[in-house]
Each structure stands twice: as C-alpha cells, then as structure tokens.
Motif scaffolding. Structure first.
Motif, PDB file in Angstrom:
ATOM      1  N   SER A  95       0.850  -1.188   0.000  1.00 22.73           N
ATOM      2  CA  SER A  95       0.000   0.000   0.000  1.00 22.73           C
ATOM      3  C   SER A  95       0.885   1.237   0.000  1.00 22.73           C
ATOM      4  O   SER A  95       2.102   1.162   0.196  1.00 22.73           O
ATOM      5  N   GLY A  98      -0.568   6.371   4.202  1.00 22.80           N
ATOM      6  CA  GLY A  98      -1.717   7.257   4.281  1.00 22.80           C
ATOM      7  C   GLY A  98      -2.930   6.753   3.539  1.00 22.80           C
ATOM      8  O   GLY A  98      -4.003   7.340   3.624  1.00 22.80           O
ATOM      9  N   ARG A  99      -2.758   5.644   2.802  1.00 19.63           N
ATOM     10  CA  ARG A  99      -3.898   5.055   2.124  1.00 19.63           C
ATOM     11  C   ARG A  99      -4.242   3.752   2.821  1.00 19.63           C
ATOM     12  O   ARG A  99      -3.399   2.911   3.020  1.00 19.63           O
ATOM     13  N   GLY A 100      -5.508   3.598   3.192  1.00 13.33           N
ATOM     14  CA  GLY A 100      -5.871   2.434   3.985  1.00 13.33           C
ATOM     15  C   GLY A 100      -5.902   1.133   3.208  1.00 13.33           C
ATOM     16  O   GLY A 100      -5.583   0.081   3.763  1.00 13.33           O
ATOM     17  N   GLU A 101      -6.311   1.158   1.945  1.00 15.08           N
ATOM     18  CA  GLU A 101      -6.511  -0.090   1.229  1.00 15.08           C
ATOM     19  C   GLU A 101      -5.191  -0.763   0.904  1.00 15.08           C
ATOM     20  O   GLU A 101      -4.205  -0.099   0.579  1.00 15.08           O
ATOM     21  N   GLN A 102      -5.193  -2.071   1.017  1.00 16.06           N
ATOM     22  CA  GLN A 102      -4.011  -2.872   0.719  1.00 16.06           C
ATOM     23  C   GLN A 102      -4.307  -3.739  -0.503  1.00 16.06           C
ATOM     24  O   GLN A 102      -5.430  -4.188  -0.709  1.00 16.06           O
TER      25      GLN A 102
END
Lengths: 113, 114
Positions: A95, A98-102
């Motif tokens: 990821s 700062g971006r939650g999605e993996q």
C-alpha cells in the motif's frame, strides 16, 4: 501497474527444512505486509515494512520466522525448521502511506509434510 | 486473534437476489474495509469506509458503519454467479497510523446460484 506478485505459488517441504518466499509489491507502494491464512479463516497479520524498515511484528511471528526488505522494494519471508503447523497460505500485500486499502498478491501455499 | 466476527458464516442465494453480510468488531477503528477472496486466491479490496462515515456506495455495493454498535454491513445488490466468493471485513485500529496492520474477520462464504 502489474500488481503484487509472489513466488513460489506453491511449496511442499519436509518438516525441519527451511523455506523462503518472495514478494514483489506494486512499484510505487512504500508499505509491504505479510499475512498468514489457514483454511476457513481470515488472514492474520505477521509483519509490515515501511520502505526498508520493519515497523511491526506480530506475536505470531516466532523466532523461526524472519522477514527482510533490504532495498525497500521486494521482500522475503523465511521460515526456519518448518513445522506442520506452519502449513498455510502466506499472503503479501502493499500500500501507499496514508492510504488504507491494501493490494494483495496471489499468495504462496506452504505444505509441510 | 481475529477481531471481527462475521455473520452469516455462509450464505446461498439465487442470481438477482441481494446479499447482506454483517461484521462486528471490538476496538475503535480508523476505517473498516471489505475484501473478496475467490477460492484459494488472493484478496481483492472492495470498499473502505472511514470511522466518521455512516454509508458508502460503490457500484452494486453498499456499506454501512455503526461505530456505536461496532458493526458494519455489506450489501451486494442484484447478485451474479461471479460474486460467489468469501467476503472479509478488516479493521484498521484507531491509535495506530492509518495503513498499518489490518485485522480480519473469519469471513462469509457467499454462493450465488445461476
């Protein structure tokens, strides 16, 4: 964007042997994660890196397990002296900070006989 | 250990029907995410809802979040056979930097019959 890749896809090994798995994350992603998943369960977190620094390790990660990400790009997960209980799917994800999605790779299925 | 519990464990519906899956979790969160996993393969991210959001839509997906009840639901409308998969909720705990470990539930196995 070629996605997260993992190698090998399958590994069969005898108890007591060492195994090493490789993960190549999406190129612009600076975070990389390892999870383990057993049949019928959700993935369980093992460890994660930001660039080359290993920032967190789960208590699941015994001293037989070691992970590296030497240049902040690909990562390896090594299991020493494998046990039958290590049989599982090992998933890698990456990821951006700062971006939650993996984004997950296809996994390496380990069978210890 | 798994933080979340998902309900139901398995769901079988006919193509065209709606499917609803529920997830409960235990700690405060930054966000909650839903992932899909086809048999024996990697996970695909579906949707992320932040702790200050109550509802989010993406195509045929609708997610709700109730932080007071520590629960979320995923609705798939007009299901298709290709939606057959395991669905997992995952939480990014509050108090940690967003994007650190995810804690997954045990999943709901959805079967959509043609």
């Amino acid at each position: 964007d070629t996605g997260v890749s993992q190698d090998p896809r399958h590994k069969i090994t005898k108890r007591g042997q060492n195994v090493t798995f490789r993960c190549d994350p999406i190129s612009e992603h600076n975070r990389l994660y390892w999870y383990r998943q057993t049949l019928g369960q959700g993935p369980e977190f093992l460890t994660y890196f930001q660039n080359e620094a290993q920032l967190e390790k789960s208590r699941l990660l015994s001293d037989r397990f070691s992970a590296e990400r030497p240049k902040g790009s690909f990562s390896t997960l090594e299991i020493q002296r494998t046990e039958q209980g290590d049989s599982a799917m090992y998933l890698c994800a990456s990821s951006r900070s700062g971006r939650g999605e993996q984004y997950f790779g296809p996994g390496t299925r380990l069978t210890v006989t | 250990s798994q933080q979340g519990e998902e309900d139901p464990q398995a769901l079988s519906i006919q193509e065209g029907e709606n499917a609803t899956m529920n997830c409960s979790y235990k700690t405060s969160i930054n966000n909650l995410q839903w992932y899909r996993q086809n048999s024996g393969r990697g996970l695909v991210h579906l949707i992320l809802i932040r702790s200050n959001e109550r509802e989010k839509h993406s195509g045929r997906l609708r997610v709700t979040l109730d932080t007071s009840k520590k629960s979320s639901s995923l609705l798939i409308t007009a299901s298709r056979a290709a939606d057959t998969a395991s669905y997992f909720c995952a939480t990014d705990a509050a108090g940690e930097t967003s994007g650190s470990r995810l804690t997954f539930g045990e999943g709901t196995q959805l079967t959509v019959n043609p």
